[in-house]
Design a protein around this motif. Sequence first.
Motif, PDB file in Angstrom:
ATOM      1  N   THR A  83       0.843  -1.192   0.000  1.00 60.30           N
ATOM      2  CA  THR A  83       0.000   0.000   0.000  1.00 60.30           C
ATOM      3  C   THR A  83       0.880   1.244   0.000  1.00 60.30           C
ATOM      4  OG1 THR A  83      -1.742  -1.151   1.234  1.00 60.30           O
ATOM      5  CG2 THR A  83      -1.811   1.250   1.237  1.00 60.30           C
ATOM      6  N   ASP A  84       0.534   2.182  -0.847  1.00 62.27           N
ATOM      7  CA  ASP A  84       1.249   3.464  -0.913  1.00 62.27           C
ATOM      8  C   ASP A  84       0.631   4.397   0.123  1.00 62.27           C
ATOM      9  OD1 ASP A  84       2.423   5.871  -1.496  1.00 62.27           O
ATOM     10  OD2 ASP A  84       1.557   6.071  -3.494  1.00 62.27           O
ATOM     11  N   PHE A  85       1.376   4.697   1.188  1.00 57.85           N
ATOM     12  CA  PHE A  85       0.857   5.517   2.279  1.00 57.85           C
ATOM     13  C   PHE A  85       1.207   6.996   2.141  1.00 57.85           C
ATOM     14  CE2 PHE A  85       0.792   1.322   4.361  1.00 57.85           C
ATOM     15  CZ  PHE A  85      -0.495   1.338   4.884  1.00 57.85           C
ATOM     16  N   SER A  86       1.629   7.421   0.977  1.00 57.82           N
ATOM     17  CA  SER A  86       1.954   8.839   0.791  1.00 57.82           C
ATOM     18  C   SER A  86       0.713   9.711   0.986  1.00 57.82           C
ATOM     19  CB  SER A  86       2.545   9.071  -0.604  1.00 57.82           C
ATOM     20  OG  SER A  86       1.605   8.735  -1.603  1.00 57.82           O
ATOM     21  N   VAL A  87       0.933  10.957   1.360  1.00 60.14           N
ATOM     22  CA  VAL A  87      -0.164  11.887   1.673  1.00 60.14           C
ATOM     23  C   VAL A  87      -0.890  12.302   0.391  1.00 60.14           C
ATOM     24  CG1 VAL A  87      -0.754  14.132   2.665  1.00 60.14           C
ATOM     25  CG2 VAL A  87       1.045  12.739   3.704  1.00 60.14           C
ATOM     26  N   GLY A  88      -2.221  12.281   0.444  1.00 61.40           N
ATOM     27  CA  GLY A  88      -3.015  12.787  -0.665  1.00 61.40           C
ATOM     28  C   GLY A  88      -3.188  14.292  -0.557  1.00 61.40           C
ATOM     29  N   ASP A  89      -3.776  14.894  -1.557  1.00 62.55           N
ATOM     30  CA  ASP A  89      -4.017  16.341  -1.536  1.00 62.55           C
ATOM     31  C   ASP A  89      -5.003  16.696  -0.416  1.00 62.55           C
ATOM     32  OD1 ASP A  89      -2.370  16.697  -3.719  1.00 62.55           O
ATOM     33  OD2 ASP A  89      -4.012  16.517  -5.163  1.00 62.55           O
ATOM     34  N   LEU A  90      -4.764  17.822   0.239  1.00 66.35           N
ATOM     35  CA  LEU A  90      -5.674  18.303   1.277  1.00 66.35           C
ATOM     36  C   LEU A  90      -6.706  19.243   0.652  1.00 66.35           C
ATOM     37  CD1 LEU A  90      -3.354  19.005   4.350  1.00 66.35           C
ATOM     38  CD2 LEU A  90      -4.296  16.849   3.504  1.00 66.35           C
ATOM     39  N   GLN A  91      -7.949  19.023   1.004  1.00 64.33           N
ATOM     40  CA  GLN A  91      -9.043  19.835   0.467  1.00 64.33           C
ATOM     41  C   GLN A  91      -9.716  20.597   1.599  1.00 64.33           C
ATOM     42  OE1 GLN A  91     -11.851  17.804  -2.129  1.00 64.33           O
ATOM     43  NE2 GLN A  91     -13.541  19.067  -1.363  1.00 64.33           N
ATOM     44  N   LYS A  92      -9.849  21.907   1.423  1.00 65.67           N
ATOM     45  CA  LYS A  92     -10.465  22.741   2.459  1.00 65.67           C
ATOM     46  C   LYS A  92     -11.971  22.574   2.459  1.00 65.67           C
ATOM     47  CE  LYS A  92     -10.413  27.422   4.354  1.00 65.67           C
ATOM     48  NZ  LYS A  92      -9.889  28.800   4.205  1.00 65.67           N
ATOM     49  N   THR A  93     -12.534  22.346   3.654  1.00 64.52           N
ATOM     50  CA  THR A  93     -13.994  22.223   3.797  1.00 64.52           C
ATOM     51  C   THR A  93     -14.566  23.293   4.710  1.00 64.52           C
ATOM     52  OG1 THR A  93     -13.860  20.752   5.737  1.00 64.52           O
ATOM     53  CG2 THR A  93     -13.789  19.719   3.539  1.00 64.52           C
ATOM     54  N   SER A  94     -13.713  23.841   5.589  1.00 65.31           N
ATOM     55  CA  SER A  94     -14.113  24.841   6.591  1.00 65.31           C
ATOM     56  C   SER A  94     -15.077  24.266   7.638  1.00 65.31           C
ATOM     57  CB  SER A  94     -14.746  26.074   5.924  1.00 65.31           C
ATOM     58  OG  SER A  94     -13.813  26.702   5.054  1.00 65.31           O
ATOM     59  N   ASN A  95     -15.285  22.938   7.621  1.00 65.21           N
ATOM     60  CA  ASN A  95     -16.093  22.305   8.664  1.00 65.21           C
ATOM     61  C   ASN A  95     -15.256  22.144   9.926  1.00 65.21           C
ATOM     62  OD1 ASN A  95     -18.315  22.029   6.945  1.00 65.21           O
ATOM     63  ND2 ASN A  95     -17.619  20.033   6.203  1.00 65.21           N
ATOM     64  N   THR A  96     -15.810  22.556  11.050  1.00 63.27           N
ATOM     65  CA  THR A  96     -15.067  22.561  12.310  1.00 63.27           C
ATOM     66  C   THR A  96     -14.545  21.186  12.690  1.00 63.27           C
ATOM     67  OG1 THR A  96     -16.419  24.404  13.126  1.00 63.27           O
ATOM     68  CG2 THR A  96     -15.223  23.123  14.770  1.00 63.27           C
ATOM     69  N   LEU A  97     -15.299  20.133  12.401  1.00 56.28           N
ATOM     70  CA  LEU A  97     -14.931  18.790  12.835  1.00 56.28           C
ATOM     71  C   LEU A  97     -14.333  17.938  11.718  1.00 56.28           C
ATOM     72  CD1 LEU A  97     -17.948  18.013  15.198  1.00 56.28           C
ATOM     73  CD2 LEU A  97     -15.707  18.955  15.770  1.00 56.28           C
ATOM     74  N   ASP A  98     -13.823  18.598  10.677  1.00 51.87           N
ATOM     75  CA  ASP A  98     -13.051  17.908   9.651  1.00 51.87           C
ATOM     76  C   ASP A  98     -11.572  18.092   9.943  1.00 51.87           C
ATOM     77  OD1 ASP A  98     -15.182  16.928   8.258  1.00 51.87           O
ATOM     78  OD2 ASP A  98     -15.136  18.448   6.670  1.00 51.87           O
ATOM     79  N   PHE A  99     -10.819  16.986   9.885  1.00 50.58           N
ATOM     80  CA  PHE A  99      -9.385  17.051  10.188  1.00 50.58           C
ATOM     81  C   PHE A  99      -8.600  16.242   9.162  1.00 50.58           C
ATOM     82  CE2 PHE A  99     -11.779  17.219  14.175  1.00 50.58           C
ATOM     83  CZ  PHE A  99     -11.381  18.456  14.662  1.00 50.58           C
ATOM     84  N   ALA A 100      -7.438  16.745   8.807  1.00 52.86           N
ATOM     85  CA  ALA A 100      -6.542  16.042   7.896  1.00 52.86           C
ATOM     86  C   ALA A 100      -5.159  15.962   8.523  1.00 52.86           C
ATOM     87  CB  ALA A 100      -6.468  16.765   6.545  1.00 52.86           C
ATOM     88  N   LEU A 101      -4.423  14.921   8.159  1.00 53.93           N
ATOM     89  CA  LEU A 101      -3.044  14.752   8.622  1.00 53.93           C
ATOM     90  C   LEU A 101      -2.114  15.031   7.442  1.00 53.93           C
ATOM     91  CD1 LEU A 101      -3.557  11.507  10.713  1.00 53.93           C
ATOM     92  CD2 LEU A 101      -3.015  13.775  11.618  1.00 53.93           C
ATOM     93  N   SER A 102      -1.224  15.989   7.608  1.00 61.11           N
ATOM     94  CA  SER A 102      -0.398  16.458   6.494  1.00 61.11           C
ATOM     95  C   SER A 102       0.943  15.739   6.394  1.00 61.11           C
ATOM     96  CB  SER A 102      -0.156  17.966   6.622  1.00 61.11           C
ATOM     97  OG  SER A 102       0.498  18.259   7.848  1.00 61.11           O
ATOM     98  N   LYS A 103       1.163  14.699   7.210  1.00 60.00           N
ATOM     99  CA  LYS A 103       2.418  13.952   7.163  1.00 60.00           C
ATOM    100  C   LYS A 103       2.147  12.472   6.948  1.00 60.00           C
ATOM    101  CE  LYS A 103       4.952  17.155  10.219  1.00 60.00           C
ATOM    102  NZ  LYS A 103       5.715  17.286  11.497  1.00 60.00           N
ATOM    103  N   ASP A 104       3.146  11.802   6.364  1.00 59.55           N
ATOM    104  CA  ASP A 104       3.024  10.366   6.111  1.00 59.55           C
ATOM    105  C   ASP A 104       2.982   9.566   7.413  1.00 59.55           C
ATOM    106  OD1 ASP A 104       3.220  10.955   3.447  1.00 59.55           O
ATOM    107  OD2 ASP A 104       5.311  10.331   3.236  1.00 59.55           O
TER     108      ASP A 104
END
Length: 273
Positions: A83-104
Amino acid sequence: MQTGYYSSAAGMVTQFNRLDTIANNLANVNTIGYKEDNVVVGDFMRIFKEARDELPNANQTKEGAAFLNRTLTKSPQVVDSFTDFSVGDLQKTSNTLDFALSKDNLFFAVQTPQGIRFTRDGSFTLNEEGKLVNKQGYEVLGTDYKTSNNGITLNQEDVVVKVDKNGQMYTNVPDSFTMVENSKLLVIQPENLSELKKDSDNLYSLVNSDAFDVVEDSGAVSQGFIEKSNVNAVKMMTQLIETNRLIGMYQKAMDTQMNDMNKDAIEKIASKS
């Protein structure tokens, strides 16, 4: 025995397995946090070079030569998957309870009936009890999960929720703009990525469920964002076309073995009788 026929059939099966992986990747191109799967197709010479010292007979013996002659007819096969665990593109939603991890190699953790599972999908919501849950309703765990035995709970009065880069949550004091510390999102890093296995619902499990480190200062949590799939649709479509062509080639080889060659043999035998 027509070894070419069986080799072609085995090669076709290998490409069908590869096709399944490609199709699954394409089906999840829009799945939040999904990680691309791949297979490694090996040929005999590569497998032989890696394993020749473990062959059952020494190369210079008559038995060893017979073993190699039998094995040389074998077709390419799937020798590994990853499995390729590289980070995908981050998309802004402005939803308070949406979270993304910017590191592998970092994951959020949720509590399921089968135990702790891990995910890159940080699209969370609050249930009726005020608990932070994922799309399947599993509780999102905080760093105090071992002592609290619960996930993260936010009060109805917590109108303002801010989360820093390390996952520390801050909520406002009721009827004021004063922010105080609340729970902290549990961010983990597996000790060995090869032991991380895909589960259902876009979740992962570990062979050893405790084989991970808690990352207190990840600096990777982005509030108001989600991580898109890291599947490259163009690359997958190219691989899809290539695989379909290989299946067609193997099919033609099988047809040649069973029809043309057999017909030729029968005609030659008949002409001599």
